[in-house]
Design an enzyme around this catalytic site. Structure first.
Site, short mmCIF file in Angstrom:
data_model
loop_
_atom_site.label_atom_id
_atom_site.label_comp_id
_atom_site.label_asym_id
_atom_site.label_seq_id
_atom_site.Cartn_x
_atom_site.Cartn_y
_atom_site.Cartn_z
N GLU A 154 15.12 44.56 -25.77
CA GLU A 154 15.89 44.51 -27.02
C GLU A 154 16.00 43.07 -27.52
O GLU A 154 16.41 42.83 -28.64
CB GLU A 154 17.33 45.02 -26.79
N ASP A 181 19.60 40.92 -7.00
CA ASP A 181 19.94 40.87 -5.58
C ASP A 181 19.65 42.22 -4.91
O ASP A 181 19.97 43.28 -5.46
CB ASP A 181 21.44 40.55 -5.48
#
Ligand code: GLC
Ligand code: CA
Length: 573
Positions: free
Chosen positions: A267, A217
């Site tokens: 990751e 956002d």
């Protein structure tokens, strides 16, 4: 940072293809208005879980969930009290896990909405900041300033918030804090290492729970640089917005933040994805979309355009080139929770460059002036959506647009919820009209939204657009979206298209994608002869004589092989 590679929960239908997002069809769920399982009037997570079969049948690859975090709903949930929990009004973390499992089991990925520009004023760190003195470390996580005037009784500057009204609010000891949106949404100070670290924790928290990606956002707002003496609003407005050095928006340093997020995304296997909500100059989107940053960025260009062949052509060409140059894929979107639904927009006079987000005079008039041409709006929306779903890149579909749902204009003032309505009286009617709870059934107290009422009033005509009404109707908008999304999966190909010339018609667009997937749209009102486009013999209902087969059309073709005005079709030739 950990060294271990985390893995996504394995489900049969989800591949570990790290490029799954590049041409995904993503369905935006506004949770509080999607489906209410317990009759309290508010859509909830079990409601979403219960509708997984609907999403499967619709044929989307992913859902993006607007905020589901604990919130006082000062801005529909974009005021987050706690980034690592679920609002008890709409569910629990356990129900969140159940929802993700059900979606994943159906082969649908999940994108969470992350709101990093501001928290809510109820966030524990903002409460700490209020309790702490000026100059304290607790205040340094937000943007506090002393006021002007003898007693500091004037705000630090005359800036206004995006929702109207002042951008500064005074606290009990006399200091002021900055809020780019509502006063309940204090802006974080992203120079603060604790803030940075905390968001990395949040990214891992949801990624560990199986979230596949994030919609970010106000991605262009995080990095700020406020000089000691603040410019006035007029001075601020006059500053260039696209040189990376504006004090508030689209600063170059914001990309350092996203580079650190990318390390977290990577990751995981497959890497988590992100898409930036960045209202920046088109030329500056590429950095948000880069592979070392968020990876993808919304382009709102079609949403801001009129139903016009030239505008569509130029926007598409520009964005496909730009995406290729950035290494990303582009995104297409006509509707979301912030704008007038496109079935209505296209039935109103052309925007001609006016702002689609605010000030639509039609909304201010309660939907009476100018008059909406409902039929034209829907016909164009169906054509535009089918045309868009044929484009390379990701397609974002906002809940309800698959029903051809119009905007709701006549919501009484005392039932409105959007802060932009309250903060900007008479200027901005707010965004409640595209957030009215979905009609699932032809009748009932909330048209099947839930066993009780709906938290925003639904108009009497809502049942006509319900899932129940459209489900069995082969000519419905729902049937069109289902057919298009199913065909899109089969036809999906690389991220290119080739424009084909349309002699003598500047209101018709025709492109072909590898494998002979033709997409044609008539933007004007005159039909086009498909034979003249090299697609001879085509007619409604499938296979045809000399080669061209109609796969999906947004409206019936004539027996003479003509595609009518304001209609789109996919053909194989
Ligand atoms: C984004 C959201 C909008 C929200 C604003 C502040 O523009 O899409 O709904 O009000 O950010 O968070
Ligand atoms: Ca509920």
């Amino acid at each position: 940072m950990t060294d271990t590679l985390r893995t996504a929960p394995s489900t049969e239908l989800l591949t570990d293809d790290p490029t799954w997002w590049r041409q995904a069809a993503v369905y935006q769920i506004y949770p509080r208005s999607f489906a209410d399982s317990n009759g309290d009037g508010i859509g909830d997570l079990p409601g979403i879980t219960a509708k997984v079969p609907y999403l499967t049948q619709l044929g989307v690859d992913a859902v993006w969930l607007s905020p589901f975090y604990p919130s006082a709903l000062a801005d529909g949930g974009y005021d987050v009290d706690d980034y690592r929990d679920v609002d008890p009004k709409i569910g629990t973390l356990a129900q969140f896990d159940e929802m993700i499992d059900a979606l994943h089991a159906a082969g649908i990925r999940v994108i969470a909405d992350l709101v990093p520009n501001h928290s809510s004023d109820r966030h524990v760190w903002f409460q700490e900041a209020l309790a702490a003195p000026a100059g304290s470390p607790a205040r340094a996580r937000y943007i506090f300033r002393d006021g002007l005037g003898d007693g500091g009784e004037l705000p630090p500057s005359d800036w206004t918030s995006i929702f109207g009204g002042p951008a500064w609010t005074r606290v009990a000891d006399g200091q002021w804090y900055l809020h780019s949106f509502a006063s309940e949404q204090p802006d974080w100070d992203w120079d603060n290492p604790e803030v940075r670290e905390d968001f990395l924790t949040t990214l891992r928290f949801w990624s560990d729970r199986g979230v596949d990606g994030f919609r970010v956002d106000v991605a262009h707002g995080l990095a700020k640089s406020l000089p000691e003496v603040l410019p006035s609003k007029a001075e601020l407005d006059a500053l260039p917005k696209a040189d990376g050095d504006h004090p508030l928006w689209d600063r170059d340093e914001v990309h350092e933040i996203y580079a650190s997020w990318r390390e977290v995304f990577d990751e995981y296997d497959p890497p988590r994805i992100a898409v930036a909500e960045a209202w920046v100059e088109p030329s500056r989107r590429a950095r948000y979309a880069s592979a070392s940053g968020l990876g993808q960025a919304f382009n709102f260009d079609l949403l801001e355009a009129d139903f016009d062949a030239t505008q569509f052509h130029d926007i598409i060409t520009y964005n496909l080139d730009a995406a290729e140059a950035s290494g990303s894929s582009t995104t297409w979107v006509f509707s979301n929770h912030d704008v007038v639904r496109h079935a209505t927009r296209y039935g109103l006079p052309a925007l001609d460059g006016r702002d689609v987000k605010q000030g639509a005079e039609w909304l201010l008039s309660g939907g009476t002036s100018p008059e909406v041409d409902v039929e034209t709006g829907l016909r164009r929306a169906r054509a535009a959506s089918l045309f868009m779903l044929g484009l390379p890149g990701s397609a974002y579909v906002y809940q309800g647009e698959e029903l051809g749902l119009p905007e709701v204009a006549d919501i009484p003032a005392d039932e409105r919820q959007d802060p932009s309505f309250f903060r900007n009286p008479g200027v901005d009617i707010g965004r409640d009209g595209c957030r009215v709870p979905l009609p699932w059934a032809c009748e009932g107290s909330s048209f099947g939204f839930g066993p009780g009422d709906a938290h925003l009033p639904q108009p009497s005509w809502f049942g006509e657009y319900s899932v129940e009404a459209e489900d069995a109707d082969p000519a419905s908008t729902l049937a069109l979206y289902r057919a298009a999304l199913a065909a899109r999966r089969d036809l999906q190909t690389d991220e290119t298209l080739e424009w084909l010339p349309v002699d003598g018609r500047d209101d018709v667009l025709h492109f072909v994608r590898p494998g002979g997937w033709h997409v044609v749209c008539v933007f004007g009102t005159e039909p086009v002869d498909l034979a003249a486009l090299g697609l001879g013999g085509a007619a409604s209902g499938g296979a045809v004589s000399d080669g061209a087969e109609v796969l999906v059309a947004s409206g019936p073709l004539s027996d003479a092989g003509q595609l009518p005005g304001e209609t789109a079709a996919w053909l194989r030739a």
